[in-house]
Scaffold this motif. Structure first.
Motif, mmCIF file in Angstrom:
data_model
loop_
_atom_site.group_PDB
_atom_site.id
_atom_site.type_symbol
_atom_site.label_atom_id
_atom_site.label_comp_id
_atom_site.label_asym_id
_atom_site.label_seq_id
_atom_site.Cartn_x
_atom_site.Cartn_y
_atom_site.Cartn_z
ATOM 1 N N SER A 246 -13.991 1.037 -11.933
ATOM 2 C CA SER A 246 -12.617 1.320 -11.486
ATOM 3 C C SER A 246 -11.881 2.279 -12.402
ATOM 4 O O SER A 246 -10.795 2.737 -12.072
ATOM 5 C CB SER A 246 -11.809 0.023 -11.396
ATOM 6 O OG SER A 246 -12.382 -0.841 -10.460
ATOM 7 N N LYS B 134 0.854 -1.182 0.000
ATOM 8 C CA LYS B 134 0.000 0.000 0.000
ATOM 9 C C LYS B 134 0.893 1.237 0.000
ATOM 10 O O LYS B 134 1.848 1.331 0.748
ATOM 11 C CB LYS B 134 -0.899 -0.031 1.233
ATOM 12 C CG LYS B 134 -1.854 1.118 1.318
ATOM 13 C CD LYS B 134 -2.801 0.935 2.504
ATOM 14 C CE LYS B 134 -3.806 2.058 2.519
ATOM 15 N NZ LYS B 134 -4.769 1.904 3.588
ATOM 16 N N THR B 135 0.559 2.172 -0.918
ATOM 17 C CA THR B 135 1.257 3.445 -0.966
ATOM 18 C C THR B 135 0.216 4.554 -0.941
ATOM 19 O O THR B 135 -0.983 4.294 -0.906
ATOM 20 C CB THR B 135 2.104 3.576 -2.248
ATOM 21 O OG1 THR B 135 1.241 3.674 -3.374
ATOM 22 C CG2 THR B 135 3.045 2.392 -2.419
ATOM 23 N N ASN B 136 0.678 5.782 -1.000
ATOM 24 C CA ASN B 136 -0.259 6.909 -1.034
ATOM 25 C C ASN B 136 -1.105 6.899 -2.298
ATOM 26 O O ASN B 136 -2.235 7.376 -2.296
ATOM 27 C CB ASN B 136 0.495 8.231 -0.938
ATOM 28 C CG ASN B 136 1.096 8.445 0.435
ATOM 29 O OD1 ASN B 136 0.667 7.828 1.398
ATOM 30 N ND2 ASN B 136 2.106 9.290 0.514
ATOM 31 N N ASN B 137 -0.579 6.381 -3.388
ATOM 32 C CA ASN B 137 -1.278 6.409 -4.676
ATOM 33 C C ASN B 137 -1.878 5.081 -5.107
ATOM 34 O O ASN B 137 -2.643 5.040 -6.058
ATOM 35 C CB ASN B 137 -0.321 6.872 -5.775
ATOM 36 C CG ASN B 137 0.185 8.273 -5.530
ATOM 37 O OD1 ASN B 137 -0.518 9.105 -5.001
ATOM 38 N ND2 ASN B 137 1.429 8.517 -5.890
ATOM 39 N N CYS B 138 -1.525 4.000 -4.425
ATOM 40 C CA CYS B 138 -1.919 2.704 -4.948
ATOM 41 C C CYS B 138 -2.121 1.688 -3.829
ATOM 42 O O CYS B 138 -1.361 1.655 -2.870
ATOM 43 C CB CYS B 138 -0.824 2.214 -5.900
ATOM 44 S SG CYS B 138 -1.152 0.623 -6.638
ATOM 45 N N ASN B 139 -3.166 0.876 -3.960
ATOM 46 C CA ASN B 139 -3.369 -0.295 -3.119
ATOM 47 C C ASN B 139 -3.226 -1.515 -4.006
ATOM 48 O O ASN B 139 -3.819 -1.583 -5.078
ATOM 49 C CB ASN B 139 -4.773 -0.313 -2.498
ATOM 50 C CG ASN B 139 -4.954 0.733 -1.426
ATOM 51 O OD1 ASN B 139 -4.007 1.114 -0.755
ATOM 52 N ND2 ASN B 139 -6.170 1.188 -1.262
ATOM 53 N N PHE B 140 -2.442 -2.479 -3.571
ATOM 54 C CA PHE B 140 -2.252 -3.690 -4.346
ATOM 55 C C PHE B 140 -2.840 -4.854 -3.572
ATOM 56 O O PHE B 140 -2.567 -5.028 -2.392
ATOM 57 C CB PHE B 140 -0.750 -3.929 -4.588
ATOM 58 C CG PHE B 140 -0.473 -5.160 -5.393
ATOM 59 C CD1 PHE B 140 -0.674 -5.164 -6.762
ATOM 60 C CD2 PHE B 140 -0.024 -6.314 -4.780
ATOM 61 C CE1 PHE B 140 -0.425 -6.297 -7.516
ATOM 62 C CE2 PHE B 140 0.232 -7.453 -5.526
ATOM 63 C CZ PHE B 140 0.032 -7.442 -6.898
ATOM 64 N N PHE B 141 -3.700 -5.624 -4.240
ATOM 65 C CA PHE B 141 -4.329 -6.779 -3.625
ATOM 66 C C PHE B 141 -3.902 -8.025 -4.382
ATOM 67 O O PHE B 141 -3.718 -7.987 -5.588
ATOM 68 C CB PHE B 141 -5.866 -6.669 -3.700
ATOM 69 C CG PHE B 141 -6.420 -5.491 -2.980
ATOM 70 C CD1 PHE B 141 -6.715 -5.569 -1.632
ATOM 71 C CD2 PHE B 141 -6.649 -4.296 -3.652
ATOM 72 C CE1 PHE B 141 -7.236 -4.482 -0.964
ATOM 73 C CE2 PHE B 141 -7.169 -3.206 -2.994
ATOM 74 C CZ PHE B 141 -7.461 -3.295 -1.640
ATOM 75 N N THR B 142 -3.783 -9.117 -3.664
ATOM 76 C CA THR B 142 -3.446 -10.378 -4.298
ATOM 77 C C THR B 142 -4.250 -11.483 -3.641
ATOM 78 O O THR B 142 -4.745 -11.333 -2.530
ATOM 79 C CB THR B 142 -1.932 -10.666 -4.203
ATOM 80 O OG1 THR B 142 -1.642 -11.828 -4.944
ATOM 81 C CG2 THR B 142 -1.486 -10.834 -2.767
#
Length: 142
Positions: free
Chosen positions: A105, A1-9
């Motif tokens: 999205s 997780k960053t300020n600009n992006c959430n990554f899910f797996t």
């Protein structure tokens, strides 16, 4: 997780599918759809059925799109016009959840729709972001 992006797996048990056989490298048909109009039409039918049938150039009428439920116990449909460049009618069945997940999205006014035929996977694309959707079996009784 960053300020600009959430990554899910998600962990998938089993062997990884041969994606080269699933993802087409070329498409016979590619056209633009107005995202908001497509979302509204899907949502109209989705209120009664998640599994939908989409007919592009419905009954071989140019620029017509018909979206309808495919479950026998619910009858929902909506039709609208969209400038699409297809020679013949293409009918596909899909789970509307996967379509709406992608369409909600992205923010572009128009999205690319790429498909070869009614029984092959198709792609929805917005700039460099795309999703591959495997069509449900197209039952000719519906």
């Amino acid at each position: 997780k960053t300020n600009n992006c959430n990554f899910f797996t998600k962990l998938v048990n089993g062997s990884y599918p041969d994606y080269d056989r699933i993802i087409p490298t070329e498409f016979e048909n590619e056209f633009l759809l107005k995202r908001i109009d497509f979302v509204k039409a899907i949502q109209t039918v989705n209120s009664l059925s998640q599994n939908i049938k989409i007919s592009f150039n419905y009954n071989n009428v140019k620029n017509s799109i018909l979206i309808q439920s495919i479950e026998n116990d619910s009858k929902a449909k909506t039709e609208y016009e969209e400038e699409i460049t297809l020679e013949n009618e293409i009918i596909l069945c899909a789970n509307s959840k996967y379509l709406l997940d992608f369409l909600n999205s992205v923010s572009s006014e128009k999205i690319s729709f790429m498909i070869n035929d009614s029984n092959s996977p198709f792609i929805l694309k917005d700039n460099d972001f795309f999703t591959l959707i495997v069509a449900l079996s197209n039952n000719s009784n519906n």
